[in-house]
Scaffold this active site. Structure first.
Site, short mmCIF file in Angstrom:
data_model
loop_
_atom_site.label_atom_id
_atom_site.label_comp_id
_atom_site.label_asym_id
_atom_site.label_seq_id
_atom_site.Cartn_x
_atom_site.Cartn_y
_atom_site.Cartn_z
N HIS A 117 40.17 15.37 52.53
CA HIS A 117 41.35 14.73 51.94
C HIS A 117 42.11 14.07 53.10
O HIS A 117 42.05 14.55 54.23
CB HIS A 117 42.19 15.85 51.31
CG HIS A 117 43.38 15.41 50.52
ND1 HIS A 117 44.56 15.02 51.10
CD2 HIS A 117 43.58 15.32 49.17
CE1 HIS A 117 45.43 14.72 50.15
NE2 HIS A 117 44.86 14.89 48.97
N GLN A 197 41.71 23.48 47.78
CA GLN A 197 40.88 23.54 46.57
C GLN A 197 40.08 24.83 46.47
O GLN A 197 39.33 25.01 45.51
CB GLN A 197 39.92 22.34 46.51
CG GLN A 197 40.61 21.00 46.45
CD GLN A 197 41.45 20.80 45.18
OE1 GLN A 197 41.31 21.52 44.19
NE2 GLN A 197 42.34 19.83 45.22
N1 PLP Z 1 43.58 19.02 50.96
C1 PLP Z 1 42.85 18.97 49.85
C2 PLP Z 1 41.40 19.34 49.89
C3 PLP Z 1 43.45 18.59 48.64
O1 PLP Z 1 42.72 18.53 47.53
C4 PLP Z 1 44.82 18.26 48.63
C5 PLP Z 1 45.48 17.81 47.39
O2 PLP Z 1 44.86 17.33 46.47
C6 PLP Z 1 45.54 18.35 49.83
C7 PLP Z 1 44.89 18.73 50.97
C8 PLP Z 1 47.00 18.05 49.87
O3 PLP Z 1 47.73 18.99 49.16
P1 PLP Z 1 49.30 18.84 48.96
O4 PLP Z 1 49.52 17.49 48.35
O5 PLP Z 1 49.67 19.96 48.04
O6 PLP Z 1 49.93 18.95 50.29
#
Ligand code: PLP
Length: 405
Positions: A117, A197
């Site tokens: 991500h 996740q």
């Molecule tokens: N990392 C992964 C694998 C994610 O799926 C997400 C959100 O979809 C994030 C990080 C970021 O999460 P947040 O927006 O809650 O900080």
């Protein structure tokens, strides 16, 4: 499983019953979590830690009880190793800054993976730009799993940190983090796991896993928005400097300089989200009341059922088909002439039938580029979804494809 505990699932969307399959973006909240937020503001809202008065002491106790509950939930050795943050992104940014200040110098290397991500890419890119360091990534094999042999080739004496997603938010694939940690540790390199996740879907034990850091978000695990966690092994957190200044993170402040508080407060500047931590505690209790075995088995069965039903639709291409997944499936639909039906069009027609699915790059553009498409349609499950949701989604998808072909 427990649908009646989630009031939003009774909503109608475009006059159709809501079929919520966007849990990887955020999960819905059980009544116990919603009530906890209201209870906090109605009965004991007060700033924590320094108040001698009753309400402040109650609020402080609830916040610190939540920290202990989080520690137990992920198997941490001590609640001092639990830093409350705003969410996964905030946790990873905090770590990138703090670890970067202490441990990264010109020419050093950091390794992430091809399925990250943006939250586990951009903070490291920013750090690398600041420190003239280099960001590398573990590539994918043909079957869309991580190429562990290539990872071994990337590791060298310049590698200072490995930071990888446990579960891909696009493919749903479960990365072999145990193996990655073992290999990295053999070279003396610490590992951060992006658990955004995985923590909502599987039992985590940070001591058994032996990860050095773990980041995750409350809102993806039935808790509220605005609260998340950065876990770090005590040895590391003690070595790292704070990433923000002010509030509870100080020991003493003089014009001549500031000394910092002990763990975990050193990393919690400003008024913490104590209502969020309390509601997150309720979300943890909710998951525990069902039990990991039941949650994991239910979601595994549902994901396999959905993948099987999807594979039966002509033109559907599932990414990482046949590879075990943790509650997430991405796909595209191609017409007879092999042209892609744009995922946005499918998402729009699903929405009109009450089905909430996500379309686009899912904040993982490098992976989507690798897949060679403009985006995917993604469905993702929570513990309240069941086969009737999958059946409704499949029927809606068949109608959408018929209209768009
Ligand atoms: N990392 C992964 C694998 C994610 O799926 C997400 C959100 O979809 C994030 C990080 C970021 O999460 P947040 O927006 O809650 O900080």
């Amino acid at each position: 499983m427990k649908r009646e505990d989630f009031p939003i699932l009774k909503e109608q969307v475009h006059k159709r019953p809501l079929v919520y399959l966007d849990n990887a973006a955020t999960s819905q909240k059980p009544q116990a979590v919603i009530d906890a937020i209201s209870e906090a503001y109605c009965h004991w809202n007060s700033n924590i830690h320094r108040g001698v008065h009753h309400l402040s002491q109650v609020a402080t106790m609830k916040h610190e009880e939540a920290r202990k509950a989080v520690a137990a939930f992920i198997g941490a050795k001590s609640s001092d190793e639990i830093i409350f943050t705003k969410g996964t992104t905030d946790s990873l940014n905090a770590l990138a800054f703090s670890f970067g200040e202490a441990c990264i110098h010109e020419g050093d290397e950091i390794i992430v993976s091809a399925v990250e991500h943006h939250s586990n890419i951009v903070p490291w890119q920013m750090l690398c730009a600041r420190k003239k360091a280099v960001l590398r990534h573990i590539p994918l094999r043909e079957d869309k799993t991580l190429d562990i042999e290539a990872f071994k080739g990337l590791l060298n004496e310049k590698t200072k940190l490995v930071s990888v997603a446990h579960v891909s938010n696009v493919l749903g694939t479960i990365n072999p983090v145990e193996e990655i940690i073992r290999i990295a540790h053999a070279g003396g390199v610490p590992v951060c796991i992006d658990g955004a996740q995985s923590v909502p879907h599987m039992h985590m034990d940070v001591q058994a896993l032996d990860c050095d850091f773990l980041a995750f978000s409350g809102h993806k695990m039935y808790g509220p928005t605005g609260i998340g966690v950065l876990y770090g092994k005590r040895e590391w957190l003690e070595k790292l400097p704070p990433h923000e200044g002010g509030g509870e993170m100080i020991d003493h402040v003089r014009w001549s300089g500031t000394t910092y508080n002990e763990l975990p407060f050193k990393f919690e500047a400003g008024t913490p989200n104590f209502v969020g931590s309390y509601a997150l505690h309720k979300a943890i209790e909710y998951i525990q009341s069902i039990g990991w075995e039941a949650v994991e088995a239910h979601e595994r069965e549902l994901t396999a059922y959905c993948e099987e039903r999807l594979a039966g639709i002509e033109g559907v291409h599932i990414y990482a088909a046949g590879i075990p997944k943790a509650g997430v499936i991405s796909f595209n639909v191609f017409t007879d002439h092999q042209s892609l039906i744009h995922p946005f069009d499918i998402g729009t027609l699903l929405d009109q039938q009450g089905v909430a699915a996500r379309t686009g790059h899912h904040c993982a553009e490098p992976l989507i580029d690798d897949l060679g498409v403009p985006g995917t349609v993604r469905v993702s499950f929570g513990l309240y979804n069941d086969k009737s949701d999958v059946d409704a989604f499949i029927a809606a998808l068949e109608r959408a494809v018929q209209m768009l072909s």
